[in-house]
Structure formats: structure tokens, C-alpha cells
Design an enzyme around this catalytic site. Structure first.
Site, PDB file in Angstrom:
ATOM      1  N   GLU A 102      51.667  44.504  39.619  1.00 48.63           N
ATOM      2  CA  GLU A 102      51.952  43.509  38.585  1.00 48.63           C
ATOM      3  C   GLU A 102      52.611  44.156  37.368  1.00 48.63           C
ATOM      4  O   GLU A 102      52.256  43.890  36.221  1.00 48.63           O
ATOM      5  CB  GLU A 102      50.647  42.796  38.176  1.00 48.63           C
ATOM      6  CG  GLU A 102      50.856  41.467  37.474  1.00 48.63           C
ATOM      7  CD  GLU A 102      49.527  40.761  37.203  1.00 48.63           C
ATOM      8  OE1 GLU A 102      48.792  40.495  38.165  1.00 48.63           O
ATOM      9  OE2 GLU A 102      49.238  40.494  36.034  1.00 48.63           O
ATOM     10  N   ARG A 147      36.633  58.231  45.421  1.00 49.35           N
ATOM     11  CA  ARG A 147      37.993  57.911  44.942  1.00 49.35           C
ATOM     12  C   ARG A 147      38.778  57.041  45.923  1.00 49.35           C
ATOM     13  O   ARG A 147      40.001  57.038  45.928  1.00 49.35           O
ATOM     14  CB  ARG A 147      38.783  59.182  44.613  1.00 49.35           C
ATOM     15  CG  ARG A 147      38.124  60.014  43.532  1.00 49.35           C
ATOM     16  CD  ARG A 147      39.105  60.980  42.891  1.00 49.35           C
ATOM     17  NE  ARG A 147      38.452  61.686  41.813  1.00 49.35           N
ATOM     18  CZ  ARG A 147      37.823  62.845  41.953  1.00 49.35           C
ATOM     19  NH1 ARG A 147      37.790  63.430  43.130  1.00 49.35           N
ATOM     20  NH2 ARG A 147      37.263  63.417  40.922  1.00 49.35           N
ATOM     21  N   LYS A 179      43.580  43.316  44.458  1.00 48.05           N
ATOM     22  CA  LYS A 179      42.982  43.368  43.115  1.00 48.05           C
ATOM     23  C   LYS A 179      41.476  43.389  43.293  1.00 48.05           C
ATOM     24  O   LYS A 179      40.920  42.539  43.987  1.00 48.05           O
ATOM     25  CB  LYS A 179      43.366  42.137  42.294  1.00 48.05           C
ATOM     26  CG  LYS A 179      44.690  42.263  41.574  1.00 48.05           C
ATOM     27  CD  LYS A 179      44.859  41.109  40.601  1.00 48.05           C
ATOM     28  CE  LYS A 179      46.197  41.184  39.907  1.00 48.05           C
ATOM     29  NZ  LYS A 179      46.452  39.998  39.054  1.00 48.05           N
ATOM     30  N   LYS A 214      51.636  34.855  48.924  1.00 52.36           N
ATOM     31  CA  LYS A 214      50.938  35.962  48.265  1.00 52.36           C
ATOM     32  C   LYS A 214      51.377  37.302  48.839  1.00 52.36           C
ATOM     33  O   LYS A 214      51.579  38.271  48.108  1.00 52.36           O
ATOM     34  CB  LYS A 214      49.419  35.785  48.372  1.00 52.36           C
ATOM     35  CG  LYS A 214      48.675  36.886  47.670  1.00 52.36           C
ATOM     36  CD  LYS A 214      47.517  36.456  46.844  1.00 52.36           C
ATOM     37  CE  LYS A 214      47.097  37.615  45.927  1.00 52.36           C
ATOM     38  NZ  LYS A 214      45.832  37.451  45.283  1.00 52.36           N
ATOM     39  N   HIS A 271      40.734  31.648  32.508  1.00 55.89           N
ATOM     40  CA  HIS A 271      39.747  32.715  32.288  1.00 55.89           C
ATOM     41  C   HIS A 271      38.999  32.508  30.978  1.00 55.89           C
ATOM     42  O   HIS A 271      37.797  32.806  30.887  1.00 55.89           O
ATOM     43  CB  HIS A 271      40.428  34.087  32.275  1.00 55.89           C
ATOM     44  CG  HIS A 271      40.634  34.639  33.655  1.00 55.89           C
ATOM     45  ND1 HIS A 271      41.277  35.829  33.896  1.00 55.89           N
ATOM     46  CD2 HIS A 271      40.263  34.161  34.872  1.00 55.89           C
ATOM     47  CE1 HIS A 271      41.293  36.067  35.203  1.00 55.89           C
ATOM     48  NE2 HIS A 271      40.696  35.065  35.815  1.00 55.89           N
ATOM     49  N   ASN A 303      49.364  34.335  38.233  1.00 52.48           N
ATOM     50  CA  ASN A 303      48.440  34.066  37.119  1.00 52.48           C
ATOM     51  C   ASN A 303      48.631  32.658  36.558  1.00 52.48           C
ATOM     52  O   ASN A 303      48.046  32.325  35.516  1.00 52.48           O
ATOM     53  CB  ASN A 303      48.638  35.088  35.994  1.00 52.48           C
ATOM     54  CG  ASN A 303      48.272  36.489  36.440  1.00 52.48           C
ATOM     55  OD1 ASN A 303      47.530  36.649  37.407  1.00 52.48           O
ATOM     56  ND2 ASN A 303      48.788  37.491  35.771  1.00 52.48           N
ATOM     57  N   HIS A 352      35.707  29.207  39.554  1.00 54.30           N
ATOM     58  CA  HIS A 352      36.994  29.760  39.121  1.00 54.30           C
ATOM     59  C   HIS A 352      38.112  28.726  39.326  1.00 54.30           C
ATOM     60  O   HIS A 352      38.947  28.511  38.438  1.00 54.30           O
ATOM     61  CB  HIS A 352      37.263  31.037  39.922  1.00 54.30           C
ATOM     62  CG  HIS A 352      38.599  31.651  39.679  1.00 54.30           C
ATOM     63  ND1 HIS A 352      38.956  32.233  38.481  1.00 54.30           N
ATOM     64  CD2 HIS A 352      39.689  31.760  40.487  1.00 54.30           C
ATOM     65  CE1 HIS A 352      40.196  32.687  38.567  1.00 54.30           C
ATOM     66  NE2 HIS A 352      40.659  32.418  39.762  1.00 54.30           N
ATOM     67  N   GLU A 358      43.795  27.079  43.982  1.00 48.38           N
ATOM     68  CA  GLU A 358      44.678  28.232  44.192  1.00 48.38           C
ATOM     69  C   GLU A 358      45.787  27.898  45.199  1.00 48.38           C
ATOM     70  O   GLU A 358      46.903  28.413  45.098  1.00 48.38           O
ATOM     71  CB  GLU A 358      43.878  29.451  44.673  1.00 48.38           C
ATOM     72  CG  GLU A 358      42.869  29.990  43.671  1.00 48.38           C
ATOM     73  CD  GLU A 358      43.486  30.829  42.535  1.00 48.38           C
ATOM     74  OE1 GLU A 358      44.717  31.007  42.504  1.00 48.38           O
ATOM     75  OE2 GLU A 358      42.709  31.279  41.671  1.00 48.38           O
ATOM     76  N   ARG A 385      54.393  39.653  40.457  1.00 52.16           N
ATOM     77  CA  ARG A 385      53.022  39.228  40.757  1.00 52.16           C
ATOM     78  C   ARG A 385      52.404  38.375  39.652  1.00 52.16           C
ATOM     79  O   ARG A 385      51.494  37.591  39.901  1.00 52.16           O
ATOM     80  CB  ARG A 385      52.165  40.478  41.017  1.00 52.16           C
ATOM     81  CG  ARG A 385      50.767  40.130  41.461  1.00 52.16           C
ATOM     82  CD  ARG A 385      50.030  41.318  42.012  1.00 52.16           C
ATOM     83  NE  ARG A 385      48.738  40.897  42.521  1.00 52.16           N
ATOM     84  CZ  ARG A 385      47.999  41.590  43.366  1.00 52.16           C
ATOM     85  NH1 ARG A 385      48.420  42.750  43.803  1.00 52.16           N
ATOM     86  NH2 ARG A 385      46.849  41.120  43.790  1.00 52.16           N
ATOM     87  N   HIS A 437      45.849  30.856  34.833  1.00 52.02           N
ATOM     88  CA  HIS A 437      44.707  31.764  34.729  1.00 52.02           C
ATOM     89  C   HIS A 437      44.405  32.216  33.299  1.00 52.02           C
ATOM     90  O   HIS A 437      43.263  32.585  33.015  1.00 52.02           O
ATOM     91  CB  HIS A 437      44.909  32.990  35.623  1.00 52.02           C
ATOM     92  CG  HIS A 437      44.606  32.694  37.078  1.00 52.02           C
ATOM     93  ND1 HIS A 437      45.277  31.725  37.790  1.00 52.02           N
ATOM     94  CD2 HIS A 437      43.705  33.232  37.942  1.00 52.02           C
ATOM     95  CE1 HIS A 437      44.798  31.687  39.027  1.00 52.02           C
ATOM     96  NE2 HIS A 437      43.844  32.584  39.138  1.00 52.02           N
TER      97      HIS A 437
HETATM   98  N1  GLY Z   1      44.797  36.538  41.732  1.00 50.59           N
HETATM   99  C1  GLY Z   1      46.053  36.934  41.248  1.00 50.59           C
HETATM  100  C2  GLY Z   1      46.596  38.122  41.946  1.00 50.59           C
HETATM  101  O1  GLY Z   1      46.085  38.527  42.980  1.00 50.59           O
HETATM  102  O2  GLY Z   1      47.541  38.685  41.467  1.00 50.59           O
END
Ligand code: GLY
Length: 368
Positions: A234, A118, A140, A224, A257, A250, A269, A182, A246, A253
Site C-alpha cells: 500500500e 521473524r 495484512k 483483491k 474505523h 480502504n 466491522h 466489503e 491498494r 474505512h
Molecule cells: N482490508 C484492506 C486491505 O487489505 O488492504
């Protein structure tokens, strides 16, 4: 450039260290662990052995876990393989996983660490630009399934991130450029000075031995860190300072995606995000939010980095359905981060499908 330390204050506080030759920071980040597992792709075996030898000198038992390259590592089967190695090696709650590799490896390593007992400690050592400025920072973690990319995963902060700029020296040029997508994304949504620097010095901004790229990494990671600190999961409609939280990360994205999925993850990516940014720039312009000049700025910055800005026509239905199951959607409404001017992001929820299709037409090119 001397080492730069950027603190991240998410659900746990940790440091992102940016510099050259950073392995001396690792023993402190794994302190108290009797065992460390280094998850790495085969191409980084020599680097993984170097890290292993350093940690062994500190009296730590080290297991190397070799995983497939890139997105092939992000499967339930590979995660299960890693869990079985941790089980055989007797990993306990005080032990640590190290993710050494690109964004796919660090996503997998984070997921394995987050789910073993966990949640055990993970230290990330990204070796790609994309990993440094995005995947390895922010907690993430996840794997891909047939249903889509990153649909299985959890939020799990690392105990530390080491961004060793020397690692970029052996990175294939196309991977470096994909990572720049990015960096540029951060420029568009939060720090336009990044765009100014890339525009003024496209060569220097991708020169792995120069200081400009390291400084761009620092500025992207700082944004970030701030965004993740304000909205780790997020979930906020707005972050503490009134910005959109957050979700801003995106940008590009949702469509990106869908492209990656359609291309069976064979596209980098960053390349897919580049097309995705172009798509949302056109979408914003069609909705009267972004000027043609700013759309052109997207095209010129991305093109100057050799990144794609168009996609093949004739796939709208497939891309649209894919976006509908992306985790960036909520309920039955598609959501897109769009700009109302450079550096001014907002969320567009449930846009008119005709507008969405028109934006696709704007970026469609049969030679793409
Ligand atoms: N890659 C987007 C984030 O980390 O929120």
C-alpha cells in the site's frame, strides 16, 4: 460450483481456493511442516478438532490454540499467549500456523505467524464472508491497541487461503450481511457488476447455499488479488495500471474505523464500513465529484442488505480526532478514498474540514 483457484502474486505467490469442503487442499499447503498450530475461537472448537484430526492422519503434530471471540482476540496479551504456546511446542521456521475463524482470528494468526521467529508460514481458513473477501486475503495482519485499530501489525502473505462456502452455513445472518459491506465496497470501487447483481437479486446474493454468493466471493477476491499483486504494501501513489493502488480497498474505512473505535469495537466491522462508505459518498457529492444518483445508489444497496447508512449526531470532534491518528492518514493530512463516479476511485488528501463536518451532518440521524 467446482473449486475455483485464484492466484495472488504479492511478495510471495499463493492461491486462494473457493469452493465447498476444501480441507483436502490443506496438507499440500502445510507440506514440510512437522508441527501446525491452529488458532481458533472457542465456538469453532469442533471444526478445529476436525482439521487437527486430518493433519494428524498425515503425521503432523497439531496444537490447538483457543483464543477469544472476534476483536477480543486482537490484543497484545492474546498474541503473547500464542507465542508462548508456540515456544512450548517447539515451533521452528518450517512449521505452520493455521488461522481458522473470522477476520479478527485470521488477523491475529497472521500477526503471530509473521512475528514468530521473524516469520513462519500461515495458512488462513476464513469462516466468515468478511474474512473470505477481505481480511484473510492480502497479507495484512495486526492487533488493536488503545491507540487504535490495527495500528500494530505487519504485511505477511499467507501460504494459502481456503474459502469454504459451507462455513457460511452456520454464520449468524448479521455477520453475513456485515461481510456483504466489503463485497459491495469492491463493487463501488472496482467491479460495478457486483452492484448490479446485488441490486437484481438481494436474496440470492446472500443465500449461502446458492451459487451467486460464491460467484460474488470469487469476483471480490479476484479484485483483491489484482490490487494486492500491484501494490502489496500500500505504498504506491498509483498501481502499475495507473489505478490508485491498494489504498482503494480502504473505501469507507477511514470514517468506519473511527466509528468502530468510538463504539469500542462492539459494532461489526462491515456495519462501520457501511456507514463509512455512506460518509465518503456524501463527501464526494459535497465536493462535486459524485452525483446524488450515485449517493442514492450507495444508500439503496446498503439498505437492501440491512446495513446501516447513518450515525448518531454530536460526536464529530471525537470521530475527527480518531481519523487523524488512523494509519490511513499520512503526515498531518487526512486521506479518504472517494469516487468520481462508480468504479472510479481517487484519493482526496487534506479536504476542507468544513466539508468533512458537512458530510457528517449529511449522515447524522439521532435515531441511529
Ligand atoms: N482490508 C484492506 C486491505 O487489505 O488492504
Amino acid at each position: 460450483m467446482s473449486d475455483v483457484v485464484i492466484p495472488v502474486r504479492a511478495e510471495r505467490a499463493y492461491d486462494v481456493v473457493i469452493g465447498r469442503g476444501l480441507l483436502s487442499h490443506l496438507p499440500g499447503m502445510v507440506a514440510g511442516s512437522a508441527r501446525v498450530a491452529i488458532i481458533h475461537p472457542g465456538a469453532l472448537l469442533v471444526s478445529a478438532e476436525g482439521v487437527r484430526d486430518d493433519l494428524r492422519d498425515c503425521g503432523i503434530e497439531v496444537t490447538l490454540i483457543e483464543v477469544p471471540e472476534a476483536e477480543d482476540a486482537k490484543t497484545a496479551e492474546v498474541a503473547a499467549f500464542c507465542w508462548s504456546v508456540l515456544g512450548t511446542a517447539g515451533f521452528t521456521r518450517s512449521d505452520t500456523v493455521v488461522g481458522l475463524g473470522g477476520g479478527a482470528t485470521t488477523d491475529l494468526a497472521g500477526f503471530v505467524a509473521a512475528t514468530w521467529l521473524r516469520g513462519i508460514r500461515v495458512v488462513q481458513i476464513p469462516t466468515t464472508l468478511l474474512g473470505m473477501v477481505d481480511a484473510a486475503v492480502g497479507g495484512k495482519t495486526g492487533i488493536n491497541t488503545d491507540a487504535g485499530k490495527n495500528l500494530v501489525g505487519c504485511f505477511w502473505s499467507p501460504a494459502g487461503v481456503l474459502c469454504d462456502m459451507n462455513a457460511l452455513g452456520t454464520l449468524p445472518r448479521n455477520d453475513l450481511l456485515a461481510g456483504m459491506a466489503e463485497v459491495v465496497k469492491i463493487g463501488f470501487v472496482a467491479d460495478p457488476s457486483i452492484l448490479d447483481d446485488v441490486e437484481q437479486n438481494p436474496f440470492g446474493s446472500t443465500d449461502v447455499v446458492g451459487d451467486l454468493l460464491a460467484d460474488l466471493v470469487r469476483r471480490a477476491v479476484q479484485v483483491k488479488a489484482d490490487v494486492v499483486g500491484a501494490d502489496f504494501r500500500e505504498t504506491s501513489a498509483t498501481a502499475g495500471d495507473g489505478s490508485i493502488g491498494r489504498e482503494v480497498l480502504n473505501y469507507g474505512h477511514t470514517f468506519g474505523h473511527a466509528v468502530e473505535r468510538r463504539e469500542r469495537y462492539r459494532w461489526r466491522h462491515g456495519a462501520a464500513v457501511s456507514v463509512g462508505m455512506m460518509y465518503v459518498a456524501e463527501l464526494a457529492a459535497l465536493g462535486g465529484r459524485l452525483s446524488e444518483k450515485d449517493v442514492d445508489r450507495h444508500r439503496s444497496v446498503l439498505t437492501s442488505l440491512g446495513l446501516p447508512t447513518t450515525y448518531a449526531p454530536g460526536h464529530w470532534d471525537e470521530l475527527y480526532s480518531s481519523m487523524a491518528v488512523d494509519k490511513k492518514s499520512r503526515g498531518s493530512l487526512l486521506r479518504f478514498v472517494v469516487l468520481q463516479g462508480i468504479g472510479h476511485p481517487m484519493v482526496l488528501e487534506g479536504p476542507d474540514p468544513a466539508l468533512l463536518a458537512a458530510a457528517y451532518a449529511s449522515i447524522s440521524d439521532s435515531s441511529a
